[in-house]
Design an enzyme around this catalytic site. Structure first.
Site, PDB file in Angstrom:
ATOM      1  N   CYS A   1       0.879  -1.167   0.000  1.00 61.81           N
ATOM      2  CA  CYS A   1       0.000   0.000   0.000  1.00 61.81           C
ATOM      3  C   CYS A   1       0.914   1.215   0.000  1.00 61.81           C
ATOM      4  O   CYS A   1       1.497   1.549   1.025  1.00 61.81           O
ATOM      5  CB  CYS A   1      -0.904   0.003   1.235  1.00 61.81           C
ATOM      6  SG  CYS A   1      -1.869   1.520   1.391  1.00 61.81           S
TER       7      CYS A   1
ATOM      8  N   CYS B   1      -0.700   4.436   2.191  1.00 59.52           N
ATOM      9  CA  CYS B   1      -0.773   4.359   3.660  1.00 59.52           C
ATOM     10  C   CYS B   1      -0.273   2.980   4.057  1.00 59.52           C
ATOM     11  O   CYS B   1       0.900   2.693   3.800  1.00 59.52           O
ATOM     12  CB  CYS B   1      -2.148   4.712   4.211  1.00 59.52           C
ATOM     13  SG  CYS B   1      -3.579   3.907   3.480  1.00 59.52           S
ATOM     14  N   SER B   2      -1.103   2.153   4.668  1.00 59.99           N
ATOM     15  CA  SER B   2      -0.607   0.837   5.088  1.00 59.99           C
ATOM     16  C   SER B   2      -1.729  -0.182   5.085  1.00 59.99           C
ATOM     17  O   SER B   2      -1.827  -1.018   5.979  1.00 59.99           O
ATOM     18  CB  SER B   2      -0.008   0.924   6.492  1.00 59.99           C
ATOM     19  OG  SER B   2       0.978   1.917   6.543  1.00 59.99           O
ATOM     20  N   CYS B   3      -2.593  -0.150   4.072  1.00 63.25           N
ATOM     21  CA  CYS B   3      -3.738  -1.053   4.010  1.00 63.25           C
ATOM     22  C   CYS B   3      -3.272  -2.508   4.018  1.00 63.25           C
ATOM     23  O   CYS B   3      -2.321  -2.872   3.324  1.00 63.25           O
ATOM     24  CB  CYS B   3      -4.562  -0.767   2.762  1.00 63.25           C
ATOM     25  SG  CYS B   3      -5.245   0.891   2.765  1.00 63.25           S
TER      26      CYS B   3
END
Lengths: 115, 109, 206
Positions: free
Chosen positions: C103, C106-108
């Site tokens: 991702c 962000c940090s999905c």
């Protein structure tokens, strides 16, 4: 509403899908060749910069979702289709990239046009 | 916005640092900050998009230096102040009080 | 329009404590609910869930078919669903294609099947390089693929969450489903390793 211990497990295992149960006509079909718009808002977007102006092919239609660009700013869900779009590594990173490798990115209707 | 969070393809950011047998949380405050996402989401009714945008507005140098849960904390502060659930003044006063008392639980009603 | 950027502030531990205590006093937050959430994501949800999905797909061709066509429903069959896994996609590694998930914005990450993401997955270097230098990233994880294999990177920019179905290792015909699940690592389900390769820090059993 208050999150209480008795509902924590249900909240965690249910979640909150961003899908919108609304019929919205897709702007693209699987197999369409697309060009990502040179779209550069100062507000929230989920279009990564490296995709701007790049060409890809629609691989899958995931259905209708809330549009993050408006939703983030309380401007409504503006529901629209989100697709899996295929890009070649060379299209994105140039001739030194592998000629075999590809990327799949989730792209909303409003980020692209038909070639 | 094409801020510092938009990292795909950037050069020169350095090697990927991994931690062997990494714990789920690295400190007690990370547990609380993690859980506050669902906790605040339920009463404040913000969207995940608004949450992400608040993170994108973090000072870019600080964004790169701070941890994931600090990003979350920043988003809670930003959204809860903006929506009037807390005021910046009462929050700053509470922080000052905790600092004065060595960070321990000193909440007196 | 975006707001002016805010300045870094004091110690996040103190800020977290301050925020929680104010919200609890206002009756907006129940600390016991936070305890319950932490317990779920620290002790109950983790990559062992994803490993069970993978092992089931390896032993049950009908399940695998369902998993690849409607991952959310198939994963729910095994009891895994919810936050950050509301809309799942499973992508299959084959001798021709190797999938890698990142991702960049962000940090999905798919919480119900993999738990909360490791720090490296959320870090700037991984997010920057996975899309433009996937083979270099794979090499850092001890994974070298033939030039003939297509590396297919999935940048999870919307609300779909991705899980890689790794290839079943050779010589595992006699293993039970549970034994197969024990072979499956977190990193192989992100796609930074394969189960044939030996990455120095790929194991994540907890």
């Amino acid at each position: 509403m208050l999150l209480t211990p008795d509902i924590v497990s249900a909240v965690a295992s249910t979640g909150a899908s961003a899908r919108v149960a609304e019929h919205v006509a897709p702007r693209f079909r699987v197999g369409d060749r697309i060009l990502v718009r040179n779209y550069n808002p100062a507000t929230h977007t989920r279009l990564p910069g490296y995709l701007r102006g790049k060409r890809g092919i629609v691989e899958a239609d995931y259905g209708v979702f809330a549009f993050p660009d408006t939703h983030a700013h309380s401007l409504g869900e503006k529901p629209q289709h989100c697709y899996s779009v295929r890009f070649t590594a060379r299209e994105l990173w140039g001739e030194t990239a592998s000629d075999r490798d590809t990327l799949r990115v989730d792209v909303f209707d409003d980020y692209m046009d038909l070639v | 916005m094409n801020g510092i969070h938009d990292l795909g393809g950037r050069h020169g950011i350095g090697p990927i640092v991994r931690e062997e047998n990494e714990p789920v949380f690295h400190a007690e405050w990370e547990r609380r900050a993690f859980a506050m996402f669902a906790g605040t989401f339920v009463f404040a009714g913000y969207s995940v998009d608004e949450f992400r945008h608040a993170i994108e507005n973090i000072d870019p140098a600080h964004y790169l230096e701070s941890s994931y849960y600090e990003h979350w904390l920043h988003a809670f502060e930003d959204i809860l102040v903006k929506r009037g659930f807390i005021t910046r003044e009462e929050y700053d006063a509470r922080i000052a009080k905790l600092v004065k008392n060595g960070g321990n639980d000193v909440v007196d009603a | 329009m975006s707001k002016p950027v805010s300045k870094p502030e004091s110690d996040p531990a103190v800020r977290t404590r301050a925020l929680e205590s104010i919200l609890v006093e206002k009756g907006l937050l129940d600390p016991k609910a936070l305890d319950a959430l932490v317990d779920i994501y620290e002790h109950k949800v983790g990559p062992r869930n994803g490993a069970k999905v993978v092992a089931r797909a390896w032993v049950d061709p009908e399940y695998k078919k369902r998993l690849l066509s409607d991952a959310t429903t198939a994963i729910k069959e095994l009891g895994f669903s919810g936050l950050q896994g509301e809309d799942m996609v499973v992508v299959e590694n084959t001798p021709e294609v190797h999938n890698l998930v990142v991702c960049t914005l962000c940090s999905c990450y798919p919480w119900p099947t993999l738990g909360l993401p490791p720090v490296w997955y959320k870090s700037a270097p991984y997010r920057a390089r996975a899309v433009s230098d996937p083979r270099g990233v794979l090499k850092e994880f001890g994974t070298t693929l033939s030039e003939n294999v297509e590396v297919r990177v999935w940048d999870t920019t919307a609300e779909l969450r991705y899980l890689v179905l790794p290839e079943r290792p050779a010589d595992t015909e006699n293993l039970t489903e549970q034994q197969l699940a024990d072979l499956v690592t977190r990193d192989s389900m992100i796609g930074v390793t394969t189960l044939g390769s030996s990455a120095p820090t790929s194991a994540s059993k907890h």
